[in-house]
Design an enzyme around this catalytic site. Structure first.
Site, PDB file in Angstrom:
ATOM      1  N   HIS A   1     -23.075  15.574   1.860  1.00  0.00           N
ATOM      2  CA  HIS A   1     -22.913  16.050   0.479  1.00  0.00           C
ATOM      3  C   HIS A   1     -21.832  17.125   0.428  1.00  0.00           C
ATOM      4  O   HIS A   1     -21.834  18.007   1.261  1.00  0.00           O
ATOM      5  CB  HIS A   1     -24.237  16.625  -0.033  1.00  0.00           C
ATOM      6  CG  HIS A   1     -24.087  17.212  -1.413  1.00  0.00           C
ATOM      7  ND1 HIS A   1     -24.024  16.409  -2.528  1.00  0.00           N
ATOM      8  CD2 HIS A   1     -23.974  18.496  -1.843  1.00  0.00           C
ATOM      9  CE1 HIS A   1     -23.874  17.180  -3.596  1.00  0.00           C
ATOM     10  NE2 HIS A   1     -23.827  18.452  -3.208  1.00  0.00           N
TER      11      HIS A   1
ATOM     12  N   LYS B   1       0.833  -1.216   0.000  1.00  0.00           N
ATOM     13  CA  LYS B   1       0.000   0.000   0.000  1.00  0.00           C
ATOM     14  C   LYS B   1       0.864   1.260   0.000  1.00  0.00           C
ATOM     15  O   LYS B   1       0.500   2.285  -0.592  1.00  0.00           O
ATOM     16  CB  LYS B   1      -0.956   0.008   1.187  1.00  0.00           C
ATOM     17  CG  LYS B   1      -2.328  -0.540   0.859  1.00  0.00           C
ATOM     18  CD  LYS B   1      -2.429  -2.039   0.870  1.00  0.00           C
ATOM     19  CE  LYS B   1      -2.403  -2.717  -0.441  1.00  0.00           C
ATOM     20  NZ  LYS B   1      -2.500  -4.184  -0.364  1.00  0.00           N
TER      21      LYS B   1
ATOM     22  N   ALA C   1      -3.293 -12.927 -12.712  1.00  0.00           N
ATOM     23  CA  ALA C   1      -3.941 -11.603 -12.626  1.00  0.00           C
ATOM     24  C   ALA C   1      -4.897 -11.591 -11.446  1.00  0.00           C
ATOM     25  O   ALA C   1      -6.083 -11.272 -11.573  1.00  0.00           O
ATOM     26  CB  ALA C   1      -4.671 -11.290 -13.932  1.00  0.00           C
TER      27      ALA C   1
END
Ligand code: FAD
Ligand code: NAI
Length: 475
Positions: free
Chosen positions: A454, A58, A191
Protein backbone atom coordinates in the site's frame (compact mmCIF):
# COMPACT_ATOMS: atom_id res chain seq x y z
CA UNK A 1 31.29 -29.29 -47.98
CA UNK A 2 28.68 -26.97 -46.52
CA UNK A 3 28.79 -25.87 -42.88
CA UNK A 4 26.85 -28.29 -40.66
CA UNK A 5 24.65 -27.27 -37.75
CA UNK A 6 22.47 -29.16 -35.30
CA UNK A 7 19.81 -26.46 -35.54
CA UNK A 8 19.23 -23.78 -38.17
CA UNK A 9 16.76 -21.04 -37.27
CA UNK A 10 15.34 -19.01 -40.18
CA UNK A 11 14.23 -15.60 -38.86
CA UNK A 12 15.73 -13.51 -36.08
CA UNK A 13 12.59 -12.02 -34.52
CA UNK A 14 11.43 -12.88 -30.98
CA UNK A 15 10.44 -16.40 -32.05
CA UNK A 16 13.68 -17.11 -33.90
CA UNK A 17 16.37 -15.41 -31.85
CA UNK A 18 15.02 -16.78 -28.59
CA UNK A 19 14.78 -20.31 -30.07
CA UNK A 20 18.41 -19.97 -31.24
CA UNK A 21 19.64 -18.86 -27.81
CA UNK A 22 17.73 -21.60 -25.97
CA UNK A 23 18.97 -24.27 -28.39
CA UNK A 24 22.56 -23.04 -27.89
CA UNK A 25 22.09 -23.11 -24.10
CA UNK A 26 21.07 -26.75 -24.46
CA UNK A 27 24.38 -27.55 -26.11
CA UNK A 28 23.46 -27.51 -29.81
CA UNK A 29 25.56 -26.00 -32.56
CA UNK A 30 23.14 -23.32 -33.80
CA UNK A 31 22.88 -20.97 -36.80
CA UNK A 32 20.34 -18.16 -37.13
CA UNK A 33 19.63 -16.54 -40.51
CA UNK A 34 17.91 -13.16 -40.69
CA UNK A 35 17.51 -10.83 -43.63
CA UNK A 36 16.38 -7.59 -41.93
CA UNK A 37 18.48 -4.59 -43.05
CA UNK A 38 19.01 -1.36 -41.14
CA UNK A 39 19.18 2.00 -42.95
CA UNK A 40 22.84 1.32 -43.84
CA UNK A 41 22.12 -2.14 -45.20
CA UNK A 42 23.60 -3.88 -42.17
CA UNK A 43 21.84 -6.50 -40.04
CA UNK A 44 19.12 -5.48 -37.61
CA UNK A 45 18.23 -8.47 -35.49
CA UNK A 46 14.91 -8.62 -33.65
CA UNK A 47 12.41 -8.84 -36.50
CA UNK A 48 9.15 -6.94 -36.72
CA UNK A 49 8.99 -6.63 -32.94
CA UNK A 50 12.28 -4.80 -32.56
CA UNK A 51 12.41 -2.87 -35.83
CA UNK A 52 8.85 -1.83 -36.70
CA UNK A 53 6.62 -3.28 -33.97
CA UNK A 54 6.60 -3.64 -30.20
CA UNK A 55 9.72 -1.64 -29.37
CA UNK A 56 9.45 1.49 -31.59
CA UNK A 57 5.70 1.74 -30.98
CA UNK A 58 6.23 1.66 -27.23
CA UNK A 59 9.02 4.24 -27.51
CA UNK A 60 6.69 6.62 -29.38
CA UNK A 61 3.78 5.87 -27.05
CA UNK A 62 6.00 6.88 -24.12
CA UNK A 63 7.32 10.04 -25.78
CA UNK A 64 3.91 11.16 -26.97
CA UNK A 65 2.44 10.50 -23.54
CA UNK A 66 5.11 12.71 -21.95
CA UNK A 67 4.16 15.40 -24.46
CA UNK A 68 0.48 15.05 -23.68
CA UNK A 69 1.18 15.23 -19.93
CA UNK A 70 3.31 18.33 -20.38
CA UNK A 71 0.64 19.92 -22.61
CA UNK A 72 -2.44 19.09 -20.58
CA UNK A 73 -1.82 17.44 -17.23
CA UNK A 74 1.31 18.90 -15.57
CA UNK A 75 -0.70 21.94 -14.53
CA UNK A 76 -2.94 19.66 -12.39
CA UNK A 77 0.20 19.00 -10.34
CA UNK A 78 1.04 22.69 -10.06
CA UNK A 79 3.68 22.54 -12.76
CA UNK A 80 3.28 25.36 -15.26
CA UNK A 81 5.01 24.87 -18.60
CA UNK A 82 5.61 27.83 -20.89
CA UNK A 83 6.87 27.67 -24.47
CA UNK A 84 6.34 23.93 -24.84
CA UNK A 85 7.18 22.70 -28.31
CA UNK A 86 7.50 19.41 -30.11
CA UNK A 87 10.81 18.35 -31.64
CA UNK A 88 9.52 15.48 -33.76
CA UNK A 89 12.85 14.62 -35.46
CA UNK A 90 14.40 14.22 -32.00
CA UNK A 91 11.49 12.09 -30.80
CA UNK A 92 11.80 9.84 -33.85
CA UNK A 93 15.58 9.77 -33.42
CA UNK A 94 15.21 8.62 -29.82
CA UNK A 95 12.90 5.85 -31.01
CA UNK A 96 15.55 4.77 -33.55
CA UNK A 97 18.19 4.73 -30.80
CA UNK A 98 16.00 2.51 -28.64
CA UNK A 99 15.55 0.16 -31.60
CA UNK A 100 19.32 0.05 -32.21
CA UNK A 101 20.01 -0.72 -28.55
CA UNK A 102 17.74 -3.72 -28.90
CA UNK A 103 19.32 -4.80 -32.24
CA UNK A 104 22.78 -4.59 -30.67
CA UNK A 105 21.59 -6.44 -27.57
CA UNK A 106 20.70 -9.46 -29.67
CA UNK A 107 24.07 -9.41 -31.47
CA UNK A 108 25.68 -9.49 -28.01
CA UNK A 109 23.43 -12.36 -26.90
CA UNK A 110 24.32 -14.37 -30.01
CA UNK A 111 28.04 -13.90 -29.30
CA UNK A 112 27.57 -14.80 -25.64
CA UNK A 113 25.68 -17.98 -26.51
CA UNK A 114 27.84 -18.87 -29.55
CA UNK A 115 25.00 -18.71 -32.06
CA UNK A 116 26.41 -18.31 -35.60
CA UNK A 117 24.59 -15.48 -37.38
CA UNK A 118 24.08 -15.26 -41.14
CA UNK A 119 22.75 -12.02 -42.65
CA UNK A 120 20.61 -12.81 -45.67
CA UNK A 121 17.55 -14.64 -46.88
CA UNK A 122 17.27 -18.29 -45.93
CA UNK A 123 15.42 -20.70 -48.21
CA UNK A 124 14.98 -24.45 -48.37
CA UNK A 125 17.32 -25.90 -51.02
CA UNK A 126 17.08 -29.66 -50.43
CA UNK A 127 16.28 -32.39 -47.94
CA UNK A 128 18.94 -35.10 -47.95
CA UNK A 129 20.80 -37.57 -45.71
CA UNK A 130 18.61 -36.78 -42.69
CA UNK A 131 19.28 -33.06 -42.84
CA UNK A 132 18.19 -29.95 -44.72
CA UNK A 133 20.23 -27.74 -47.02
CA UNK A 134 19.41 -24.09 -46.51
CA UNK A 135 20.57 -21.52 -49.02
CA UNK A 136 21.61 -18.18 -47.52
CA UNK A 137 21.40 -15.29 -49.98
CA UNK A 138 23.12 -12.26 -48.50
CA UNK A 139 26.11 -10.20 -49.59
CA UNK A 140 27.44 -13.57 -50.75
CA UNK A 141 25.57 -16.81 -51.32
CA UNK A 142 26.27 -20.04 -49.48
CA UNK A 143 24.49 -23.19 -48.45
CA UNK A 144 24.49 -24.52 -44.91
CA UNK A 145 23.06 -27.79 -43.61
CA UNK A 146 21.08 -28.48 -40.45
CA UNK A 147 19.57 -31.56 -38.82
CA UNK A 148 16.74 -29.49 -37.38
CA UNK A 149 15.22 -26.35 -38.91
CA UNK A 150 13.06 -23.88 -36.99
CA UNK A 151 11.13 -21.51 -39.25
CA UNK A 152 10.34 -18.18 -37.58
CA UNK A 153 9.76 -15.91 -40.57
CA UNK A 154 7.03 -13.80 -38.94
CA UNK A 155 4.31 -11.79 -40.62
CA UNK A 156 3.64 -8.75 -42.80
CA UNK A 157 0.95 -6.07 -42.68
CA UNK A 158 -2.20 -6.87 -44.65
CA UNK A 159 -2.99 -4.27 -47.34
CA UNK A 160 -6.46 -3.30 -48.50
CA UNK A 161 -7.23 -4.49 -52.04
CA UNK A 162 -6.49 -1.67 -54.49
CA UNK A 163 -4.57 0.39 -51.93
CA UNK A 164 -0.99 -0.90 -51.71
CA UNK A 165 1.31 0.59 -49.09
CA UNK A 166 3.55 3.34 -50.47
CA UNK A 167 4.68 4.29 -46.92
CA UNK A 168 4.27 7.95 -47.95
CA UNK A 169 0.50 8.46 -47.84
CA UNK A 170 -0.83 4.92 -47.38
CA UNK A 171 1.09 3.54 -44.46
CA UNK A 172 1.57 0.19 -42.80
CA UNK A 173 2.92 0.01 -39.25
CA UNK A 174 6.35 0.67 -40.80
CA UNK A 175 5.49 4.10 -42.25
CA UNK A 176 3.22 4.87 -39.30
CA UNK A 177 6.27 4.85 -37.03
CA UNK A 178 8.23 7.39 -39.06
CA UNK A 179 5.87 10.11 -40.29
CA UNK A 180 8.19 13.11 -40.68
CA UNK A 181 5.72 15.85 -39.71
CA UNK A 182 2.55 15.56 -37.65
CA UNK A 183 -0.29 15.25 -40.19
CA UNK A 184 -3.18 17.66 -39.74
CA UNK A 185 -5.65 14.91 -40.50
CA UNK A 186 -4.81 11.25 -40.05
CA UNK A 187 -7.08 8.36 -41.00
CA UNK A 188 -6.76 4.78 -39.80
CA UNK A 189 -8.56 1.73 -41.07
CA UNK A 190 -9.04 -0.90 -38.37
CA UNK A 191 -9.61 -0.09 -34.70
CA UNK A 192 -7.54 -3.05 -33.50
CA UNK A 193 -4.32 -3.03 -31.52
CA UNK A 194 -2.20 -1.08 -34.02
CA UNK A 195 -5.04 1.30 -34.90
CA UNK A 196 -5.51 2.30 -31.27
CA UNK A 197 -1.81 2.47 -30.38
CA UNK A 198 -0.69 4.41 -33.47
CA UNK A 199 -3.86 6.52 -33.48
CA UNK A 200 -3.07 7.49 -29.87
CA UNK A 201 0.52 8.44 -30.69
CA UNK A 202 -0.38 10.83 -33.51
CA UNK A 203 -3.46 12.26 -31.75
CA UNK A 204 -1.30 13.12 -28.73
CA UNK A 205 1.17 14.86 -31.04
CA UNK A 206 -1.59 17.01 -32.53
CA UNK A 207 -3.22 15.16 -35.45
CA UNK A 208 -6.97 15.02 -35.88
CA UNK A 209 -7.46 11.26 -35.94
CA UNK A 210 -10.38 9.28 -37.40
CA UNK A 211 -10.49 5.50 -37.19
CA UNK A 212 -12.82 3.51 -39.46
CA UNK A 213 -13.64 0.07 -38.08
CA UNK A 214 -15.51 -2.53 -40.11
CA UNK A 215 -17.14 -4.35 -37.22
CA UNK A 216 -20.10 -2.88 -35.33
CA UNK A 217 -18.49 -3.78 -31.98
CA UNK A 218 -15.51 -1.98 -30.47
CA UNK A 219 -12.67 -4.39 -29.58
CA UNK A 220 -14.88 -7.44 -30.05
CA UNK A 221 -12.31 -9.85 -28.58
CA UNK A 222 -12.03 -7.84 -25.36
CA UNK A 223 -14.40 -8.24 -22.39
CA UNK A 224 -17.14 -5.81 -23.38
CA UNK A 225 -17.39 -4.06 -20.01
CA UNK A 226 -13.71 -3.23 -20.32
CA UNK A 227 -13.98 -2.33 -24.03
CA UNK A 228 -16.84 0.11 -23.30
CA UNK A 229 -14.83 1.83 -20.57
CA UNK A 230 -11.84 2.14 -22.93
CA UNK A 231 -14.03 3.43 -25.77
CA UNK A 232 -15.42 6.15 -23.50
CA UNK A 233 -11.90 7.24 -22.56
CA UNK A 234 -10.62 7.30 -26.17
CA UNK A 235 -13.61 9.32 -27.40
CA UNK A 236 -13.13 11.78 -24.52
CA UNK A 237 -9.49 12.19 -25.59
CA UNK A 238 -10.64 13.16 -29.08
CA UNK A 239 -10.09 9.95 -31.04
CA UNK A 240 -12.92 9.68 -33.56
CA UNK A 241 -13.91 6.03 -33.93
CA UNK A 242 -16.53 5.06 -36.51
CA UNK A 243 -17.78 1.52 -36.02
CA UNK A 244 -19.57 -0.51 -38.70
CA UNK A 245 -17.88 1.35 -41.57
CA UNK A 246 -17.63 -0.43 -44.93
CA UNK A 247 -14.59 0.93 -46.69
CA UNK A 248 -14.81 1.32 -50.46
CA UNK A 249 -12.53 3.05 -52.94
CA UNK A 250 -9.34 4.67 -51.70
CA UNK A 251 -7.79 7.41 -53.84
CA UNK A 252 -4.31 8.60 -53.04
CA UNK A 253 -2.76 11.72 -54.55
CA UNK A 254 -0.25 14.45 -53.81
CA UNK A 255 -2.66 16.25 -51.51
CA UNK A 256 -3.52 13.20 -49.45
CA UNK A 257 -5.96 10.33 -49.39
CA UNK A 258 -9.71 10.11 -49.80
CA UNK A 259 -11.53 7.09 -48.43
CA UNK A 260 -15.05 6.34 -49.59
CA UNK A 261 -17.07 4.38 -47.06
CA UNK A 262 -20.59 3.54 -46.03
CA UNK A 263 -21.27 4.33 -42.40
CA UNK A 264 -23.21 2.22 -39.91
CA UNK A 265 -26.47 3.95 -40.93
CA UNK A 266 -25.92 3.06 -44.59
CA UNK A 267 -24.92 6.55 -45.68
CA UNK A 268 -22.22 7.06 -48.30
CA UNK A 269 -19.39 9.08 -46.76
CA UNK A 270 -15.89 10.27 -47.69
CA UNK A 271 -12.98 10.71 -45.32
CA UNK A 272 -10.30 13.13 -46.53
CA UNK A 273 -6.97 12.83 -44.75
CA UNK A 274 -3.33 13.75 -45.23
CA UNK A 275 -2.13 10.25 -44.38
CA UNK A 276 -3.85 6.89 -44.01
CA UNK A 277 -2.64 4.05 -41.80
CA UNK A 278 -4.09 0.67 -42.72
CA UNK A 279 -4.09 -1.64 -39.71
CA UNK A 280 -6.45 -4.47 -40.56
CA UNK A 281 -4.38 -7.41 -39.35
CA UNK A 282 -1.27 -9.24 -40.50
CA UNK A 283 -0.48 -12.19 -42.75
CA UNK A 284 2.01 -14.99 -42.17
CA UNK A 285 5.23 -14.48 -44.13
CA UNK A 286 6.83 -17.26 -46.18
CA UNK A 287 8.09 -15.00 -48.99
CA UNK A 288 11.38 -16.35 -50.32
CA UNK A 289 11.41 -19.36 -47.99
CA UNK A 290 10.73 -21.83 -50.83
CA UNK A 291 8.65 -24.22 -48.73
CA UNK A 292 7.58 -26.07 -51.92
CA UNK A 293 11.14 -27.26 -52.56
CA UNK A 294 10.92 -29.65 -49.60
CA UNK A 295 7.11 -30.03 -49.53
CA UNK A 296 6.55 -27.97 -46.36
CA UNK A 297 2.77 -27.59 -46.02
CA UNK A 298 0.95 -24.28 -45.50
CA UNK A 299 -2.64 -23.88 -44.34
CA UNK A 300 -5.41 -22.14 -46.32
CA UNK A 301 -4.31 -18.72 -44.96
CA UNK A 302 -0.69 -19.19 -46.00
CA UNK A 303 0.58 -19.89 -42.47
CA UNK A 304 2.89 -22.85 -41.94
CA UNK A 305 0.80 -25.80 -40.82
CA UNK A 306 1.87 -27.06 -37.38
CA UNK A 307 0.49 -29.29 -34.65
CA UNK A 308 0.15 -28.34 -30.98
CA UNK A 309 3.91 -28.82 -30.55
CA UNK A 310 4.94 -26.62 -33.52
CA UNK A 311 5.90 -29.68 -35.61
CA UNK A 312 5.35 -29.25 -39.34
CA UNK A 313 4.53 -32.07 -41.78
CA UNK A 314 8.30 -32.64 -42.28
CA UNK A 315 10.53 -34.52 -39.84
CA UNK A 316 12.72 -32.17 -37.76
CA UNK A 317 11.22 -29.03 -39.31
CA UNK A 318 9.46 -26.82 -36.80
CA UNK A 319 7.75 -23.43 -37.05
CA UNK A 320 6.97 -20.81 -34.39
CA UNK A 321 5.56 -17.32 -33.90
CA UNK A 322 3.54 -15.20 -36.32
CA UNK A 323 4.14 -17.59 -39.23
CA UNK A 324 1.94 -20.22 -37.52
CA UNK A 325 -1.57 -20.24 -36.01
CA UNK A 326 -2.37 -18.49 -32.75
CA UNK A 327 -2.11 -14.94 -31.48
CA UNK A 328 0.48 -12.75 -33.22
CA UNK A 329 2.33 -11.67 -30.09
CA UNK A 330 6.04 -11.47 -29.37
CA UNK A 331 5.81 -13.33 -26.06
CA UNK A 332 3.79 -16.14 -27.69
CA UNK A 333 6.51 -16.43 -30.36
CA UNK A 334 9.21 -16.53 -27.66
CA UNK A 335 7.44 -19.20 -25.63
CA UNK A 336 7.06 -21.36 -28.72
CA UNK A 337 10.74 -20.82 -29.61
CA UNK A 338 11.88 -21.98 -26.16
CA UNK A 339 9.49 -24.94 -26.20
CA UNK A 340 10.71 -26.13 -29.63
CA UNK A 341 14.40 -25.87 -28.65
CA UNK A 342 13.63 -27.93 -25.54
CA UNK A 343 11.61 -30.49 -27.53
CA UNK A 344 14.56 -30.93 -29.89
CA UNK A 345 16.61 -31.70 -26.77
CA UNK A 346 14.05 -34.35 -25.79
CA UNK A 347 12.34 -32.31 -23.10
CA UNK A 348 8.56 -32.07 -22.66
CA UNK A 349 7.78 -28.38 -22.90
CA UNK A 350 4.34 -26.87 -23.04
CA UNK A 351 2.92 -23.50 -24.04
CA UNK A 352 -0.33 -22.72 -22.24
CA UNK A 353 -2.44 -20.75 -24.71
CA UNK A 354 -5.06 -20.11 -21.97
CA UNK A 355 -2.69 -17.93 -19.99
CA UNK A 356 -1.12 -15.79 -22.70
CA UNK A 357 -1.63 -12.16 -21.66
CA UNK A 358 -2.73 -9.46 -24.10
CA UNK A 359 -1.86 -5.81 -23.64
CA UNK A 360 -2.88 -2.72 -25.61
CA UNK A 361 -0.50 0.07 -24.63
CA UNK A 362 -2.89 2.99 -24.96
CA UNK A 363 -3.87 5.33 -22.16
CA UNK A 364 -5.72 3.82 -20.40
CA UNK A 365 -3.86 0.58 -20.98
CA UNK A 366 -5.96 -2.50 -21.63
CA UNK A 367 -4.72 -5.92 -20.49
CA UNK A 368 -6.31 -9.27 -20.05
CA UNK A 369 -5.70 -12.97 -19.54
CA UNK A 370 -8.11 -15.88 -19.79
CA UNK A 371 -11.76 -15.81 -20.73
CA UNK A 372 -14.10 -12.86 -21.10
CA UNK A 373 -17.55 -12.67 -19.54
CA UNK A 374 -19.03 -13.09 -23.04
CA UNK A 375 -17.02 -16.29 -23.62
CA UNK A 376 -18.06 -17.76 -20.26
CA UNK A 377 -21.72 -16.99 -20.99
CA UNK A 378 -21.47 -18.55 -24.46
CA UNK A 379 -19.87 -21.67 -22.93
CA UNK A 380 -22.63 -21.87 -20.29
CA UNK A 381 -20.07 -21.78 -17.50
CA UNK A 382 -21.35 -20.61 -14.10
CA UNK A 383 -19.11 -17.79 -12.89
CA UNK A 384 -18.85 -14.98 -10.35
CA UNK A 385 -17.55 -11.52 -11.29
CA UNK A 386 -15.83 -8.91 -9.14
CA UNK A 387 -14.84 -5.42 -10.25
CA UNK A 388 -12.94 -2.64 -8.54
CA UNK A 389 -12.58 0.88 -9.97
CA UNK A 390 -9.23 2.73 -9.92
CA UNK A 391 -11.26 5.74 -8.73
CA UNK A 392 -11.26 4.08 -5.28
CA UNK A 393 -7.52 3.26 -5.30
CA UNK A 394 -5.22 5.61 -3.37
CA UNK A 395 -2.19 5.18 -5.64
CA UNK A 396 -4.29 5.89 -8.76
CA UNK A 397 -5.59 9.08 -7.13
CA UNK A 398 -2.04 10.12 -6.26
CA UNK A 399 -0.98 9.45 -9.86
CA UNK A 400 -3.95 11.47 -11.11
CA UNK A 401 -4.96 8.51 -13.27
CA UNK A 402 -8.19 6.99 -12.01
CA UNK A 403 -9.79 5.79 -15.26
CA UNK A 404 -10.87 2.18 -15.44
CA UNK A 405 -11.12 -0.92 -13.32
CA UNK A 406 -9.92 -4.42 -12.59
CA UNK A 407 -12.44 -7.16 -13.30
CA UNK A 408 -11.98 -10.73 -12.08
CA UNK A 409 -14.02 -13.72 -13.22
CA UNK A 410 -14.00 -16.92 -11.18
CA UNK A 411 -15.76 -20.26 -11.34
CA UNK A 412 -19.04 -20.14 -9.39
CA UNK A 413 -18.32 -23.43 -7.63
CA UNK A 414 -14.54 -23.88 -7.32
CA UNK A 415 -13.66 -20.15 -7.29
CA UNK A 416 -10.78 -20.83 -9.76
CA UNK A 417 -9.86 -17.63 -11.59
CA UNK A 418 -11.04 -17.91 -15.21
CA UNK A 419 -10.11 -14.48 -16.50
CA UNK A 420 -8.88 -11.06 -15.43
CA UNK A 421 -9.55 -7.91 -17.46
CA UNK A 422 -8.00 -4.55 -16.70
CA UNK A 423 -8.42 -1.11 -18.19
CA UNK A 424 -6.44 1.57 -16.43
CA UNK A 425 -2.98 2.72 -15.35
CA UNK A 426 -0.15 0.21 -15.71
CA UNK A 427 -2.54 -2.58 -16.69
CA UNK A 428 0.43 -4.06 -18.62
CA UNK A 429 2.30 -4.65 -15.36
CA UNK A 430 -0.71 -5.55 -13.20
CA UNK A 431 -1.69 -8.41 -15.50
CA UNK A 432 1.50 -10.36 -14.62
CA UNK A 433 0.20 -11.23 -11.14
CA UNK A 434 -3.01 -12.53 -12.71
CA UNK A 435 -1.10 -14.68 -15.23
CA UNK A 436 0.91 -16.23 -12.38
CA UNK A 437 -2.28 -16.82 -10.41
CA UNK A 438 -3.96 -18.54 -13.35
CA UNK A 439 -0.88 -20.65 -14.11
CA UNK A 440 -1.02 -21.91 -10.53
CA UNK A 441 -4.81 -22.33 -10.88
CA UNK A 442 -5.37 -19.96 -7.99
CA UNK A 443 -8.81 -19.08 -6.68
CA UNK A 444 -9.99 -15.50 -6.32
CA UNK A 445 -9.77 -16.07 -2.57
CA UNK A 446 -6.02 -16.77 -2.93
CA UNK A 447 -5.50 -13.28 -4.38
CA UNK A 448 -7.86 -11.76 -1.83
CA UNK A 449 -5.80 -13.23 1.03
CA UNK A 450 -2.37 -12.19 -0.30
CA UNK A 451 -0.80 -9.04 1.22
CA UNK A 452 -0.41 -6.34 -1.48
CA UNK A 453 1.75 -3.25 -0.90
CA UNK A 454 0.00 0.00 0.00
CA UNK A 455 -0.46 2.31 -1.75
CA UNK A 456 -0.18 0.41 -5.02
CA UNK A 457 -2.27 -0.14 -8.11
CA UNK A 458 -2.05 -3.87 -7.38
CA UNK A 459 -4.42 -3.33 -4.46
CA UNK A 460 -7.12 -2.88 -7.10
CA UNK A 461 -6.48 -6.50 -8.18
CA UNK A 462 -6.81 -7.69 -4.60
CA UNK A 463 -10.00 -5.66 -4.19
CA UNK A 464 -11.44 -7.09 -7.42
CA UNK A 465 -10.75 -10.54 -5.96
CA UNK A 466 -12.55 -9.50 -2.76
CA UNK A 467 -15.39 -8.19 -4.93
CA UNK A 468 -15.87 -11.68 -6.38
CA UNK A 469 -16.99 -12.60 -2.84
CA UNK A 470 -18.85 -9.27 -2.50
CA UNK A 471 -16.61 -8.03 0.31
CA UNK A 472 -14.50 -5.15 -1.00
CA UNK A 473 -12.93 -3.12 1.79
CA UNK A 474 -12.40 0.18 0.00
CA UNK A 475 -15.47 0.54 -2.22
P1 FAD B 1 9.04 -11.39 -36.71
O1 FAD B 1 9.27 -10.53 -35.55
O2 FAD B 1 8.23 -10.87 -37.83
O3 FAD B 1 10.47 -11.81 -37.24
C1 FAD B 1 10.65 -12.53 -38.41
C2 FAD B 1 12.05 -12.27 -38.91
O4 FAD B 1 12.34 -13.21 -39.94
C3 FAD B 1 12.26 -10.88 -39.53
O5 FAD B 1 13.46 -10.32 -39.05
C4 FAD B 1 12.36 -11.17 -41.03
O6 FAD B 1 13.18 -10.24 -41.70
C5 FAD B 1 13.00 -12.54 -41.01
N1 FAD B 1 12.76 -13.34 -42.21
C6 FAD B 1 11.59 -13.59 -42.84
N2 FAD B 1 11.78 -14.44 -43.86
C7 FAD B 1 13.11 -14.72 -43.88
C8 FAD B 1 13.91 -15.54 -44.68
N3 FAD B 1 13.39 -16.30 -45.67
N4 FAD B 1 15.24 -15.57 -44.42
C9 FAD B 1 15.78 -14.84 -43.43
N5 FAD B 1 15.05 -14.05 -42.62
C10 FAD B 1 13.73 -14.00 -42.84
N6 FAD B 1 3.54 -8.02 -29.89
C11 FAD B 1 3.58 -7.97 -28.55
O7 FAD B 1 3.61 -9.02 -27.90
N7 FAD B 1 3.61 -6.78 -27.88
C12 FAD B 1 3.57 -5.61 -28.53
O8 FAD B 1 3.59 -4.55 -27.90
C13 FAD B 1 3.50 -5.62 -29.94
N8 FAD B 1 3.47 -4.47 -30.63
C14 FAD B 1 3.44 -4.50 -31.98
C15 FAD B 1 3.37 -3.30 -32.67
C16 FAD B 1 3.31 -3.31 -34.05
C17 FAD B 1 3.24 -2.01 -34.78
C18 FAD B 1 3.35 -4.54 -34.76
C19 FAD B 1 3.32 -4.58 -36.26
C20 FAD B 1 3.42 -5.74 -34.08
C21 FAD B 1 3.44 -5.73 -32.69
N9 FAD B 1 3.49 -6.91 -31.96
C22 FAD B 1 3.50 -6.87 -30.59
C23 FAD B 1 3.52 -8.22 -32.62
C24 FAD B 1 4.95 -8.76 -32.67
O9 FAD B 1 5.77 -7.82 -33.33
C25 FAD B 1 4.99 -10.10 -33.39
O10 FAD B 1 4.06 -10.98 -32.80
C26 FAD B 1 6.38 -10.70 -33.30
O11 FAD B 1 7.33 -9.86 -33.88
C27 FAD B 1 6.42 -12.07 -33.98
O12 FAD B 1 7.70 -12.58 -33.86
P2 FAD B 1 8.28 -13.60 -34.94
O13 FAD B 1 9.63 -13.97 -34.48
O14 FAD B 1 7.31 -14.68 -35.20
O15 FAD B 1 8.36 -12.77 -36.31
P1 NAI C 1 -6.02 -6.42 -35.31
O1 NAI C 1 -6.46 -7.77 -35.69
O2 NAI C 1 -5.68 -6.14 -33.90
O3 NAI C 1 -7.12 -5.35 -35.73
C1 NAI C 1 -7.58 -5.22 -37.04
C2 NAI C 1 -8.90 -4.48 -37.00
O4 NAI C 1 -9.22 -4.11 -38.32
C3 NAI C 1 -10.06 -5.32 -36.47
O5 NAI C 1 -10.79 -4.59 -35.53
C4 NAI C 1 -10.86 -5.64 -37.73
O6 NAI C 1 -12.24 -5.79 -37.46
C5 NAI C 1 -10.58 -4.40 -38.56
N1 NAI C 1 -10.72 -4.61 -39.99
C6 NAI C 1 -10.30 -5.66 -40.73
N2 NAI C 1 -10.58 -5.46 -42.03
C7 NAI C 1 -11.18 -4.24 -42.12
C8 NAI C 1 -11.68 -3.47 -43.20
N3 NAI C 1 -11.61 -3.90 -44.46
N4 NAI C 1 -12.23 -2.27 -42.94
C9 NAI C 1 -12.30 -1.80 -41.66
N5 NAI C 1 -11.85 -2.50 -40.60
C10 NAI C 1 -11.28 -3.70 -40.83
O7 NAI C 1 -4.80 -6.10 -36.30
P2 NAI C 1 -3.71 -4.94 -36.28
O8 NAI C 1 -4.15 -3.82 -35.44
O9 NAI C 1 -3.36 -4.73 -37.69
O10 NAI C 1 -2.50 -5.63 -35.56
C11 NAI C 1 -2.01 -6.87 -36.05
C12 NAI C 1 -1.54 -7.72 -34.94
O11 NAI C 1 -0.30 -7.25 -34.45
C13 NAI C 1 -2.43 -7.73 -33.71
O12 NAI C 1 -3.51 -8.61 -33.85
C14 NAI C 1 -1.50 -8.19 -32.67
O13 NAI C 1 -1.40 -9.59 -32.75
C15 NAI C 1 -0.19 -7.57 -33.08
N6 NAI C 1 0.02 -6.35 -32.30
C16 NAI C 1 0.13 -6.45 -30.95
C17 NAI C 1 0.30 -5.33 -30.17
C18 NAI C 1 0.35 -5.49 -28.69
O14 NAI C 1 0.48 -6.60 -28.23
N7 NAI C 1 0.27 -4.42 -27.92
C19 NAI C 1 0.43 -4.02 -30.74
C20 NAI C 1 0.26 -4.00 -32.18
C21 NAI C 1 0.09 -5.15 -32.91
Amino acid sequence: MSKQFDVIVIGGGPGGYIAAIRAAQLGFNVACIDEWKNAKGGPALGGTCTNIGCIPSKALLQSSEHYEHASHHFSDHGIEVKGLSLNLPKMLGRKDTVVKQNNDGIVYLFKKNKVTFFHGRGSFAAAKDGSYDIKVAGAAEETIAGKHVIVATGSNARALPGAPFDEETILSNDGALRIGAVPKKLGLIGAGVIGLEMGSVWRRLGAEVTVLEGLPTFLGAVDQQIAKEAHKAFVKQGLKIELGATVGEIKSGKKGVSVAYVDAKGQAMTLEVDKLIVSIGRVANTIGLAPEVVGLKLDERGAILVDGECKTNLPNVWAVGDVVRGPMLAHKAEEEGVAVAERIAGQHSHVNFNTIPWVIYTNPEIAWVGQTEEQLKAAGRAYKAGTFPFMANGRARALGDTTGMVKMLADAVTDEILGVHIVGPMASELIAECVVAMEFRASSEDIARICHAHPSLSEATKEAALAVDKRTLNF
